[in-house]
Design an enzyme around this catalytic site. Sequence first.
Site, mmCIF file in Angstrom:
data_model
loop_
_atom_site.group_PDB
_atom_site.id
_atom_site.type_symbol
_atom_site.label_atom_id
_atom_site.label_comp_id
_atom_site.label_asym_id
_atom_site.label_seq_id
_atom_site.Cartn_x
_atom_site.Cartn_y
_atom_site.Cartn_z
ATOM 1 N N SER A 25 -93.499 4.261 51.767
ATOM 2 C CA SER A 25 -92.738 3.380 50.864
ATOM 3 C C SER A 25 -91.740 2.566 51.685
ATOM 4 O O SER A 25 -91.434 2.892 52.818
ATOM 5 C CB SER A 25 -92.009 4.200 49.804
ATOM 6 O OG SER A 25 -91.059 5.037 50.410
ATOM 7 N N THR A 48 -96.349 3.802 35.232
ATOM 8 C CA THR A 48 -95.946 4.100 33.860
ATOM 9 C C THR A 48 -96.967 3.554 32.867
ATOM 10 O O THR A 48 -97.548 2.510 33.094
ATOM 11 C CB THR A 48 -94.586 3.417 33.612
ATOM 12 O OG1 THR A 48 -93.602 4.148 34.296
ATOM 13 C CG2 THR A 48 -94.234 3.308 32.148
ATOM 14 N N ASN A 79 -101.835 8.194 46.612
ATOM 15 C CA ASN A 79 -100.499 8.764 46.456
ATOM 16 C C ASN A 79 -99.875 9.352 47.716
ATOM 17 O O ASN A 79 -98.683 9.636 47.728
ATOM 18 C CB ASN A 79 -100.525 9.827 45.354
ATOM 19 C CG ASN A 79 -100.662 9.180 43.991
ATOM 20 O OD1 ASN A 79 -99.784 8.446 43.579
ATOM 21 N ND2 ASN A 79 -101.772 9.437 43.324
ATOM 22 N N THR A 138 -99.164 -2.944 37.004
ATOM 23 C CA THR A 138 -98.619 -2.738 38.361
ATOM 24 C C THR A 138 -99.744 -2.259 39.278
ATOM 25 O O THR A 138 -100.408 -3.069 39.902
ATOM 26 C CB THR A 138 -97.442 -1.740 38.352
ATOM 27 O OG1 THR A 138 -97.834 -0.553 37.672
ATOM 28 C CG2 THR A 138 -96.226 -2.347 37.670
ATOM 29 N N LYS A 191 -100.992 -0.929 30.018
ATOM 30 C CA LYS A 191 -101.077 -0.764 31.467
ATOM 31 C C LYS A 191 -100.793 0.701 31.786
ATOM 32 O O LYS A 191 -100.111 1.413 31.041
ATOM 33 C CB LYS A 191 -100.123 -1.690 32.203
ATOM 34 C CG LYS A 191 -98.653 -1.547 31.924
ATOM 35 C CD LYS A 191 -97.875 -0.542 32.732
ATOM 36 C CE LYS A 191 -98.002 -0.752 34.216
ATOM 37 N NZ LYS A 191 -97.170 0.307 34.917
ATOM 38 N N GLU A 219 -105.966 7.173 38.815
ATOM 39 C CA GLU A 219 -105.959 6.998 40.261
ATOM 40 C C GLU A 219 -107.080 7.826 40.913
ATOM 41 O O GLU A 219 -107.102 9.046 40.799
ATOM 42 C CB GLU A 219 -104.587 7.377 40.813
ATOM 43 C CG GLU A 219 -103.534 6.362 40.348
ATOM 44 C CD GLU A 219 -102.112 6.782 40.623
ATOM 45 O OE1 GLU A 219 -101.268 5.894 40.673
ATOM 46 O OE2 GLU A 219 -101.865 7.983 40.781
#
Lengths: 408, 408
Positions: free
Chosen positions: B408, B193, B403, B156, B182, B280
């Site tokens: 969103s 995840t 983040n 993802t 992943k 990240e």
Amino acid sequence: MTHPVSPLAQPFPELPAIAGVTPHVVRAGYKNWGRCDLTYVTFAPGTAVAGVFTKNLCCSSEVEIGRANIAQGSARALVVNAGNSNAFTGYRGREAVEQIMDQVARHVGCAREEVFVSSTGVIGVPLPKDKAREGVEKALVAAPCSWEEAANTIATTDTFAKGATASALIGETTITISAIIKGSGMIAPDMATMLGYLFTDAAVSPAFLQQCLSAANTRTFSCITVDSDTSTSDTVLAFATGQAGNAPLIDENSPGADAFAAAIGDVCRQLAHLVVRDGEGASKFIAVTVSGAVSDESARKVGMAIANSPLVKTAIAGEDANWGRVVMAVGKAGEPADRDTLSIGFGGIWAAKQGLPLADYDEAPVAAHLKGQDVTIQVDLGLGDGAATVWTCDLTHGYISINADYRS
Amino acid sequence: MTHPVSPLAQPFPELPAIAGVTPHVVRAGYKNWGRCDLTYVTFAPGTAVAGVFTKNLCCSSEVEIGRANIAQGSARALVVNAGNSNAFTGYRGREAVEQIMDQVARHVGCAREEVFVSSTGVIGVPLPKDKAREGVEKALVAAPCSWEEAANTIATTDTFAKGATASALIGETTITISAIIKGSGMIAPDMATMLGYLFTDAAVSPAFLQQCLSAANTRTFSCITVDSDTSTSDTVLAFATGQAGNAPLIDENSPGADAFAAAIGDVCRQLAHLVVRDGEGASKFIAVTVSGAVSDESARKVGMAIANSPLVKTAIAGEDANWGRVVMAVGKAGEPADRDTLSIGFGGIWAAKQGLPLADYDEAPVAAHLKGQDVTIQVDLGLGDGAATVWTCDLTHGYISINADYRS
């Protein structure tokens, strides 16, 4: 290194003088700076003391000695060194603390156990004894100062001076509490330990003072987090001179016990919030309210898991009502929780109830709420009556800048 | 939203084909994107399965069902949905998973418990049943694909495809493991995840496969952290087709048991490191080695307290040998530790030993070490024989950007 004043800063309040308490500040020169860095506060004979200390197992000598000396219950002086935490400095650090205690005790004419010392600043460098000796020497004969000067002098990386006050009516006597605190991250480059001091003129037994402070600590200082890190030196001390003359002494069962406990709790809450408001890089003040837990302590742990989650904190920084991240944080807390009874909301508006996103959830008012400086996250676990509120700030580029973009 | 490839990325390795395992990828269209997002892997009859799952209490239906179905020990197919985690979606989410299991089981001619499903992506939106049905329909007749295509399709927010391989000699037979994974943060906007899959041609009992995977998990996936957050969907599954033909079946006491366990452990370690390398915002890969603890588990917990400390991670980002922050993190872990027996170093050079900074500590080689991409922090607690190594990445502006700087 100075940082811009936090956007969440509050002006220093009018703090009443407390009979029997005299603050002084001087420059010991622990760092190469022009400001005062040694705070010296004297107390009238008969002053009771209570304290709560860091649970960090690698704590400083100041914490070890202070924790041991709280037991005898009385205090005549407090010395706070800023610029050097004296932590992780072995026997040399311990000697420096004992030297200060002896020097002050000789001058005041008290037992050395009645002299309390805190230090905050860089770790691993023994507090220089010569600078401490000369600093204390000056402090012993210094003129009294204001609460704001004391609040500024105990500070290190703080971006604003922090104080709080409350009063209570005990019988027909008004007792007053004035308090100062410093802290911004839990620990920081040069450093950001939390040190808080409450001063009251109430006549109160040391045991009940400790009981009030410990209870308040559970609901306030133990319910805030900036970055989940715990300083080796965190300390909150309460000093009660008794000069308000309330009689009898406030004790667990005396009239006014609840009012006194409430005033201590109120001051601690104000102080705790001020530390969060100076959180490194903070742009939003976040209250996380957890209800429906199996116990209050379980609710507090779930709240802290949310408040410590980098993903929740960055979502709030991004003004994003990302309740999926809150679900994740609830689940990782390890406390009893059930996906199918879990409800989550922001700013008083539920986004998901009993394990399902609400069909008619309107994100517009939530988005508006998240644009403000004060954000609330509410979680109901749907299991029991346990509840708690914890406070934190968002996680922004400012935190990284303060903690990474420097060279020591 | 795509992020630049991690500076710590590694090229996708040559992964051998595994007899009895056939991967396929198709586009189900779970998101409005052009890429494939449904991975379908079939296994020859007689394939053994083992799994480890997130401990997050708010886990997805995929995790609940998968955990239950591992017990019967055999697998014929795996379906991985990317773009929607189907977590926190109640009975509707569960129905979508069961639909996929039924659809595949009918086609393959197996029990539905032999079909394993994972999903990764946004939380709180039920997996759309129609898209899943059409996607699976296409997958059932799709041409086989490469491991790299499968690794890209389960991804993802990952910035590079991740795979690993190892082999072992069991008697005179070489068995091979090929694996993909992943994950970049523990959970992320769209989401991150950790999902890992090991495929081997070894003939091994399901019980021993589980034992090897669980043991490897303790030393690898349980020893990495990017941001301390735990996804609601984390899953690692191992499938063993038996087509290598080694006999007897590998079991706890059979010849080759240790070699097989070592190969599983090796692949898991490689996969775990790749996830950290795609952390990240990561700019440095950090290994934290803890020795002298009272037990291995205690050492792991101390290591994770260090690896999860935002202040340690920002210090490494700032290339600052701030061992005071490591002291703090050791102390807050809550595990047995004694300031006066504690030693701390970087890149193999001690900065402090037995509770005191070293007088002859030369920071120059440490500073040079910290400028590299691979950083080691070593801690000796001086109490016992417990030891562990954990891995993490630094905390940088990139993490905040990924983040927080999105809507969103």
